[in-house]
Write a protein that holds these residues in place. Structure first.
Motif, short mmCIF file in Angstrom:
data_model
loop_
_atom_site.label_atom_id
_atom_site.label_comp_id
_atom_site.label_asym_id
_atom_site.label_seq_id
_atom_site.Cartn_x
_atom_site.Cartn_y
_atom_site.Cartn_z
N PHE A 47 2.43 4.08 -3.28
CA PHE A 47 2.97 4.34 -1.95
C PHE A 47 3.30 5.80 -1.75
O PHE A 47 3.99 6.15 -0.81
N ARG A 103 14.34 0.93 -4.00
CA ARG A 103 13.70 0.51 -2.78
C ARG A 103 13.09 -0.85 -3.02
O ARG A 103 12.30 -1.04 -3.95
N GLU A 110 6.21 -2.61 3.57
CA GLU A 110 6.22 -2.14 4.96
C GLU A 110 5.69 -0.71 5.04
O GLU A 110 4.90 -0.38 5.94
N GLU A 111 6.10 0.14 4.11
CA GLU A 111 5.62 1.52 4.10
C GLU A 111 4.13 1.58 3.82
O GLU A 111 3.40 2.39 4.40
N SER A 112 3.66 0.72 2.93
CA SER A 112 2.23 0.66 2.65
C SER A 112 1.47 0.21 3.89
O SER A 112 0.38 0.73 4.19
N GLU A 115 1.05 3.19 6.21
CA GLU A 115 0.00 4.11 5.78
C GLU A 115 -1.38 3.53 6.03
O GLU A 115 -2.32 4.25 6.41
N HIS A 205 12.40 1.17 8.92
CA HIS A 205 11.32 1.05 7.94
C HIS A 205 9.99 0.72 8.60
O HIS A 205 8.94 0.80 7.94
N TYR A 208 6.96 5.05 12.45
CA TYR A 208 6.08 6.15 12.05
C TYR A 208 6.76 7.50 12.25
O TYR A 208 6.43 8.47 11.57
N PHE A 251 15.25 8.46 4.98
CA PHE A 251 13.96 8.80 5.58
C PHE A 251 13.69 10.31 5.61
O PHE A 251 12.56 10.75 5.40
N ARG A 254 12.79 11.40 2.11
CA ARG A 254 11.53 10.80 1.69
C ARG A 254 10.33 11.68 2.05
O ARG A 254 9.35 11.75 1.31
N SER A 255 10.40 12.34 3.22
CA SER A 255 9.26 13.15 3.69
C SER A 255 9.61 14.62 3.85
O SER A 255 8.79 15.38 4.35
#
Length: 493
Positions: A47, A103, A110-112, A115, A205, A208, A251, A254-255
């Motif tokens: 992920f 996590r 959900e994150e997968s 993507e 979650h 986008y 969040f 995370r990015s």
């Protein structure tokens, strides 16, 4: 204990000593822990938390930004530029590992799924970009690539979810100006918070994008000390806000803020964004002051149209498109003060010097309704739109409403929605050095080209309207679409 049976085969005694039991338990626990490490590491890397090619700068191949931007798919004279998302700030292995451990599997799934959705959207847009767009555009060339634009817009409507942070209090957060010159800032915040659109989600979650709904205009009104020109309070507010959301939610970290965006129409929006280095360098900044010489990066930032509203509405004279046969006796028109470096040049060369090219510092007070500002632009073929102190000008949007061809007089201004809109098809750009030749340049525009530019204005008008409630393809949706493109790492143009 071991013993042999009648066939000399060694068997294990049912009864184990306490020491043996402890040793076996330790071995089993160790094996189970190692298995968990392997599984979780595999899932986390799948992920993108610390996988090599896209997420972790430590293991990314050393490729320059220029080389990344050379990944171009051409279509006619245009291109779709595909660039990877900004990578998270480097962390040590153990912080990534511990983050993955905490996590839950449903969140990771959900994150997968998100993507996978982005990948599917990119694939659909790539495919659409090679479709013959002449049939789609109905002969209009106001879009760089209509097929790609309509597909990316459809993907946005299908997939995009935005989480709006609830932290912060009125009036600086969750509110903004809905009238006067910074209206596009307040109207977007209001629509994002209270609109009937389907893009907002309460499930972070599933998002986008993440919107930070503070208003720089209200910061200037409520916490800035007048006449000091000290923007430190604005930067401190932004710094505190990012600190709060990054400590309460996972969040941002995370990015490194790459999937977060802020929006400001105030001239000092770029200054306020310097309150957090990641916000300035990594996050998506939606700004009216889209000056590429002052840090605005069109690869990740979005140019916001500047619009002046009167009592929450545009002038009634501009509310509906003028009839196609509207008489336009004036070649060009401008009225405005000597703000910034460009307007003094325009006024010096043309103020009161020509009866066809009307340039005023202040409109003459005749008392006649036909001599008000909007009547002048409705009776002019071209509307001069010089930058003031900053690059953006509400005159551009007003000219679009009036179907008066905008003449862009600016340096370093990244025009709104230029990812998808071909501004050469509904405006004219004149270099500052050519201002003395302005009348000659405009007089040389052939009639068929002028009519084509005017028709282009009618085609793009819908993209600059602020509707309440918002409607498809209007300014609210086009702003979101521009942010969506950056989340996709696509730039059409």
């Amino acid at each position: 204990m071991k013993k042999k049976n009648s066939e000399n085969i060694i068997i294990i005694e049912d009864k184990l000593s306490s020491q043996s039991l402890i040793q076996c338990t330790w071995l089993l626990t160790s094996a189970l822990f190692i298995s968990m490490v392997i599984i979780v590491s595999f899932q986390v890397s799948s992920f993108g938390l610390f996988s090599g090619s896209e997420s972790n700068p430590k293991t990314m191949p050393e490729v320059s930004v220029v080389e990344l931007l050379k990944k171009v798919t051409t279509f006619g004279d245009h291109a779709i530029i595909i660039a990877p998302a900004p990578a998270p700030a480097p962390d040590d292995f153990y912080s990534h590992f511990s983050r993955g451990i905490h996590r839950s599997l449903p969140i990771m799934k959900e994150e997968s799924k998100l993507e996978q959705g982005l990948a599917a959207a990119r694939k659909a847009i790539r495919k659409a970009s090679f479709v013959d767009h002449k049939n789609i555009s109905n002969g209009s060339s106001v879009y760089h690539n209509p097929s790609a634009f309509y597909q990316s817009y459809a993907e946005m409507e299908k997939r995009l979810k935005v989480y709006v942070y609830e932290e912060g209090e009125l009036p600086i957060v969750h509110d903004g100006p809905c009238k006067d010159i910074y209206s596009s800032e307040g109207r977007f915040i209001h629509e994002m918070e209270h609109g009937t659109h389907k893009f907002r989600t309460k499930k972070p979650h599933s998002a986008y994008l993440f919107f930070m709904p503070f208003s720089v205009t209200w910061m200037v009104k409520y916490i800035y000390k007048p006449n000091t020109f000290d923007v430190t309070p604005l930067k401190q507010f932004v710094s505190d806000y990012v600190r709060i959301i990054s400590s309460k939610h996972p969040f941002w970290n995370r990015s490194s803020g790459a999937d977060h965006f802020m929006l400001s129409c105030h001239d000092w929006g770029p200054h306020a964004s310097r309150g957090n280095p990641l916000l300035y360098n990594t996050s998506i900044r939606v700004l009216c002051n889209a000056n590429s010489s002052e840090g605005f990066n069109p690869e990740k930032d979005v140019s916001l149209p500047e619009l002046k509203l009167f009592g929450n509405f545009i002038s009634p004279k501009l509310k509906t498109p003028p009839p196609a046969n509207t008489s336009r006796p004036h070649l060009a028109f401008f009225a405005g003060g000597k703000h910034g470096p460009i307007r003094p040049i325009l006024l010096e060369h043309w103020k009161g010097r020509d009866t066809d090219l009307l340039v005023y510092e202040y409109l003459p007070k005749t008392g006649l309704l036909e001599n008000d500002y909007f009547s002048f632009i409705l009776r002019s073929k071209f509307c001069l739109c010089p930058s003031g102190y900053e690059v953006a000008s509400p005159r551009i949007v007003e000219a679009i409403y009036a179907e008066c061809v905008p003449v862009i007089l600016s340096k370093y201004y990244v025009l709104p929605f230029s990812d998808v809109l071909n501004w050469d098809e509904f405006s004219i750009k004149v270099k500052i050095d050519d201002i003395p030749k302005l009348k000659e340049i405009l007089m040389a525009v052939p009639e068929d080209k002028y009519l084509r530019l005017k028709g282009g204005l009618r085609s793009v008008r819908q993209h600059f309207l602020l509707n309440e409630p918002s409607q498809k393809f209007d300014m609210f949706h086009m702003i979101l679409h521009s942010v969506w493109l950056r989340r996709l790492n696509f730039r059409i143009g």
